[in-house]
Design an enzyme around this catalytic site. Structure first.
Site, PDB file in Angstrom:
ATOM      1  N   CYS A 393       0.878  -1.184   0.000  1.00 27.11           N
ATOM      2  CA  CYS A 393       0.000   0.000   0.000  1.00 27.11           C
ATOM      3  C   CYS A 393       0.906   1.223   0.000  1.00 27.11           C
ATOM      4  O   CYS A 393       1.193   1.807   1.056  1.00 27.11           O
ATOM      5  CB  CYS A 393      -0.928   0.001   1.200  1.00 27.11           C
ATOM      6  SG  CYS A 393      -1.941  -1.490   1.333  1.00 27.11           S
ATOM      7  N   ALA A 394       1.383   1.629  -1.174  1.00 29.78           N
ATOM      8  CA  ALA A 394       2.495   2.578  -1.264  1.00 29.78           C
ATOM      9  C   ALA A 394       2.074   4.036  -1.292  1.00 29.78           C
ATOM     10  O   ALA A 394       2.864   4.903  -0.931  1.00 29.78           O
ATOM     11  CB  ALA A 394       3.316   2.269  -2.525  1.00 29.78           C
ATOM     12  N   ALA A 395       0.847   4.355  -1.768  1.00 29.17           N
ATOM     13  CA  ALA A 395       0.468   5.763  -1.934  1.00 29.17           C
ATOM     14  C   ALA A 395       0.468   6.480  -0.575  1.00 29.17           C
ATOM     15  O   ALA A 395       0.071   5.892   0.445  1.00 29.17           O
ATOM     16  CB  ALA A 395      -0.911   5.836  -2.581  1.00 29.17           C
ATOM     17  N   PRO A 396       0.949   7.753  -0.567  1.00 26.85           N
ATOM     18  CA  PRO A 396       1.431   8.595  -1.685  1.00 26.85           C
ATOM     19  C   PRO A 396       2.918   8.467  -1.969  1.00 26.85           C
ATOM     20  O   PRO A 396       3.468   9.325  -2.672  1.00 26.85           O
ATOM     21  CB  PRO A 396       1.104  10.004  -1.194  1.00 26.85           C
ATOM     22  CG  PRO A 396       1.241   9.919   0.279  1.00 26.85           C
ATOM     23  CD  PRO A 396       0.795   8.542   0.676  1.00 26.85           C
ATOM     24  N   ASP A 417      -0.434  -0.043  -5.182  1.00 28.33           N
ATOM     25  CA  ASP A 417      -1.583   0.539  -4.494  1.00 28.33           C
ATOM     26  C   ASP A 417      -2.819   0.286  -5.342  1.00 28.33           C
ATOM     27  O   ASP A 417      -2.776   0.428  -6.572  1.00 28.33           O
ATOM     28  CB  ASP A 417      -1.399   2.040  -4.263  1.00 28.33           C
ATOM     29  CG  ASP A 417      -2.351   2.565  -3.197  1.00 28.33           C
ATOM     30  OD1 ASP A 417      -1.936   2.656  -2.029  1.00 28.33           O
ATOM     31  OD2 ASP A 417      -3.504   2.878  -3.538  1.00 28.33           O
ATOM     32  N   ASP A 461       1.574  -1.246   5.082  1.00 25.42           N
ATOM     33  CA  ASP A 461       0.994  -0.147   5.867  1.00 25.42           C
ATOM     34  C   ASP A 461      -0.502  -0.160   5.583  1.00 25.42           C
ATOM     35  O   ASP A 461      -0.985   0.500   4.666  1.00 25.42           O
ATOM     36  CB  ASP A 461       1.637   1.184   5.468  1.00 25.42           C
ATOM     37  CG  ASP A 461       1.144   2.330   6.339  1.00 25.42           C
ATOM     38  OD1 ASP A 461       0.834   2.097   7.522  1.00 25.42           O
ATOM     39  OD2 ASP A 461       1.050   3.457   5.832  1.00 25.42           O
ATOM     40  N   CYS A 518      -1.970   3.302  11.403  1.00 31.95           N
ATOM     41  CA  CYS A 518      -2.034   4.569  12.129  1.00 31.95           C
ATOM     42  C   CYS A 518      -3.255   4.577  13.042  1.00 31.95           C
ATOM     43  O   CYS A 518      -3.935   5.597  13.180  1.00 31.95           O
ATOM     44  CB  CYS A 518      -2.068   5.750  11.161  1.00 31.95           C
ATOM     45  SG  CYS A 518      -3.396   5.656   9.942  1.00 31.95           S
TER      46      CYS A 518
END
Length: 604
Positions: A393-396, A417, A461, A518
């Site tokens: 899940c790379a963005a941004p 992503d 992430d 998060c």
């Protein structure tokens, strides 16, 4: 001129001269070695007489005590008994004098002693004095061998009399001083000692009085429950804030401060409704937070979540060094500092005269705006050069660009992503930062194992409710409920199993999976990791992060795997960064158990 020469003299010397002859042993007349008996001085007579009278008085007191106690009267009272009785009597006398108050004359003891000595008649008890003189002479003859040792130091001789014995009163006084005070108090005057004890007593009384006043204040704190009309019509938030403090204080000592007619549940319901009103949370999320934190820590977390975290940037080590970047930004009027010792690429921005997202350094790709908590997953992943790494899940693109910088543009980095709109930000950041070893893709993370496998390291992430970043997105306070948490929890479990399947357990340098969110809710963190430990052949290993709170091994009625204490939690009120969760897994087998996969559809 010298001596006259005798050239023709052939006489032989007769030997040693008269004075050079060896002398014999000296001879002394009889009685010379015996020291003449000297008469005692006036002071010695007075001290001897004083000791004798003291013995007589103490022996009489001992006899009276024996008679009062019904014991057998012992006429022969030994010196040890006299010393012990003298010590006890002196202690009692001292306690009595302290109760009555300090004496006006600081030298009262010496004056009384001199008056006592002067009142004694020298001519009385001459026979007793002669006996004492004989004893002293015999003691001198016996102690001739130790005279050199007893004469060392004038201070010792002043304490002891010429007879080699210390007065009973002086012994008692020294023992009393040793028992009643420290070594520092020995040189103090009696009035100074009494004053010191008085001050100590006053301090103790003052401390007790303060504790009593505090208890009385707590008891007098009468808290009345608000009516339904008052709860419905909130006009002043200060009243609500004061009510929150009162309820928290009552709950901290509920047994003593509670209202007998009210239960703990009623107090908790009132506190929850007031917190929701004051901080604008919905009832569901506030209930979750109350279950996670103690009440005092809960207030700190809610207050910290209302404050924006300081702006942080990450230096792009592919193009510059942190020192050079800091110098360039300071010249542009930026007030900054390093984030901390735990990172070598982060800077915290306090104030700036120019927009940080439009400086020439930013446009040249020397840094990227990134939260301090986003450094942590990449630091735990610890990518190496020439590895195959996947960011699901790379963005941004903040974490992916950090991974590429640590790999020094070597190896292969897959940045994936599922959202095609957000993947555009990844491409833009990669071009600006000068990253050339990355492959950008838009697959559904749950289906990636069917597309490509065999990665040395995988970073996940995962999408979450965002309860750790309330300061960035205040809408989390009101738009999250049970359904949202269940949906996120199910998605996170599926993504984590897919990330584990993409990793290669036989990798020489890796086989590592890092999971981060998060969020601070255990449903999205510990529950997901505990689920993966049961479904796949993985184990938790230390994250390598220097700080952070340990993960939960128990939460309410639930119990998790003991190794979950190796995970790390970060809170805004403790670490001054966004709420975050980081776990590091090591894959030790590529075997996927079919009987476990059959249960993947039920994640509850």
């Amino acid at each position: 001129m010298g001596r006259k020469a005798k050239f023709n003299d052939t006489t032989v010397s007769s030997g040693h001269g008269r004075k050079a002859k060896k002398q014999g042993d000296p001879t002394f007349p009889k009685g010379v070695l015996v020291k003449e008996e000297k008469e005692l001085s006036h002071r010695q007579k007075q001290r001897a007489r004083k000791r004798l009278l003291k013995k007589q008085k103490l022996s009489e007191k001992v006899r009276k005590l024996q008679q009062n106690n019904g014991e057998k009267v012992d006429d022969a009272v030994t010196e040890d008994n006299i010393k012990n009785i003298s010590k006890l009597l002196k202690i009692k006398k001292r306690k009595k004098s302290l109760k009555e108050g300090p004496r006006n004359d600081s030298f009262g003891r010496k004056n009384d002693q001199m008056q006592f000595d002067n009142d004694i008649n020298v001519s009385d008890n001459e026979g007793v004095i002669q006996d004492e003189q004989q004893k002293i002479k015999r003691k001198k003859l016996l102690d001739n061998d130790t005279e050199d040792e007893t004469d060392k130091g004038s201070s010792d001789n002043e304490e002891y009399g010429q007879n080699g014995e210390m007065d009973y009163e002086e012994v008692d006084q020294s023992e009393e001083d040793g028992d009643s005070s420290n070594n520092d108090d020995v040189d103090l005057l009696p009035i100074e000692k009494a004053n010191k004890k008085l001050k100590k007593k006053q301090e103790e009384e003052q401390k007790l009085a303060e504790e009593e006043m505090h208890d009385m204040a707590l008891q007098q704190c009468v808290f009345t429950f608000p009516t339904k009309e008052e709860l419905a019509d909130v006009t002043n938030l200060k009243d609500v804030q004061q009510r929150i403090k009162d309820v928290v204080m009552i709950l901290s000592d509920f047994k003593r401060l509670r209202d007998i007619n009210r239960s703990r549940t009623e107090y908790m319901d009132l506190l929850r409704s007031d917190l929701c009103t004051y901080y604008s949370y919905n009832n569901f999320l506030m209930e979750k937070l109350i279950q996670i934190f103690p009440l005092d820590e809960l207030l700190e977390f809610l207050e910290a979540s209302e404050v924006q975290r300081p702006m942080t940037i990450r230096t792009n080590i592919l193009k510059t060094r942190r020192r050079d970047l800091a110098e360039a930004l300071i010249n542009r009027g930026v007030n900054l500092d390093p984030i901390g010792k735990w990172t070598k690429v982060g800077l915290v921005i306090y104030s700036s005269q120019v927009p940080m997202g439009a400086t020439p350094e930013y446009l040249a790709g020397h840094y990227i705006l990134q939260g301090a908590s986003s450094f942590l997953p990449v630091m735990a992943l610890d990518p190496k050069e020439n590895e195959r790494v996947l960011d699901m899940c790379a963005a941004p693109g903040g974490k992916s660009s950090h991974i590429a910088a640590l790999m020094k543009n070597t190896g292969v980095l897959f940045s994936n992503d599922a959202n095609e709109e957000r993947i555009k930000a990844v491409v833009g950041n990669f071009h600006r930062l000068g990253i050339t070893n990355s492959i950008v893709c838009t697959y559904d993370g749950r289906k990636l194992p069917t597309v490509i496998k065999g990665f040395d390291r995988v970073l996940l992430d995962a999408p979450c409710t965002g309860t750790g970043v309330v300061s960035k997105d205040p809408s989390v306070k009101t738009n999250k409920d049970e359904v949202d948490i269940q949906r996120c929890c199910t998605l996170q479990k599926e993504l984590l199993l897919a990330a584990i399947d993409c990793a290669n357990a036989r990798s020489e340098s890796g086989g590592i999976i890092v999971y981060s969110t998060c969020s601070i809710l255990p449903e999205e963190n510990e529950w997901v990791i505990d689920f993966a430990l049961k479904k796949r052949d993985v184990k938790l290993i230390p994250t390598g992060l220097e700080f952070g709170a340990e993960g939960f091994t128990s939460y309410r009625q639930y119990r998790f795997h003991p190794s979950l204490k190796l995970t790390k939690r970060f809170y805004p009120h403790v670490h001054n960064m966004d709420g975050f969760f980081v776990a590091k897994l090591k894959k030790f087998s590529n075997i996927v158990h079919k009987n476990k996969d059959a249960e993947e559809e039920t994640f509850d």
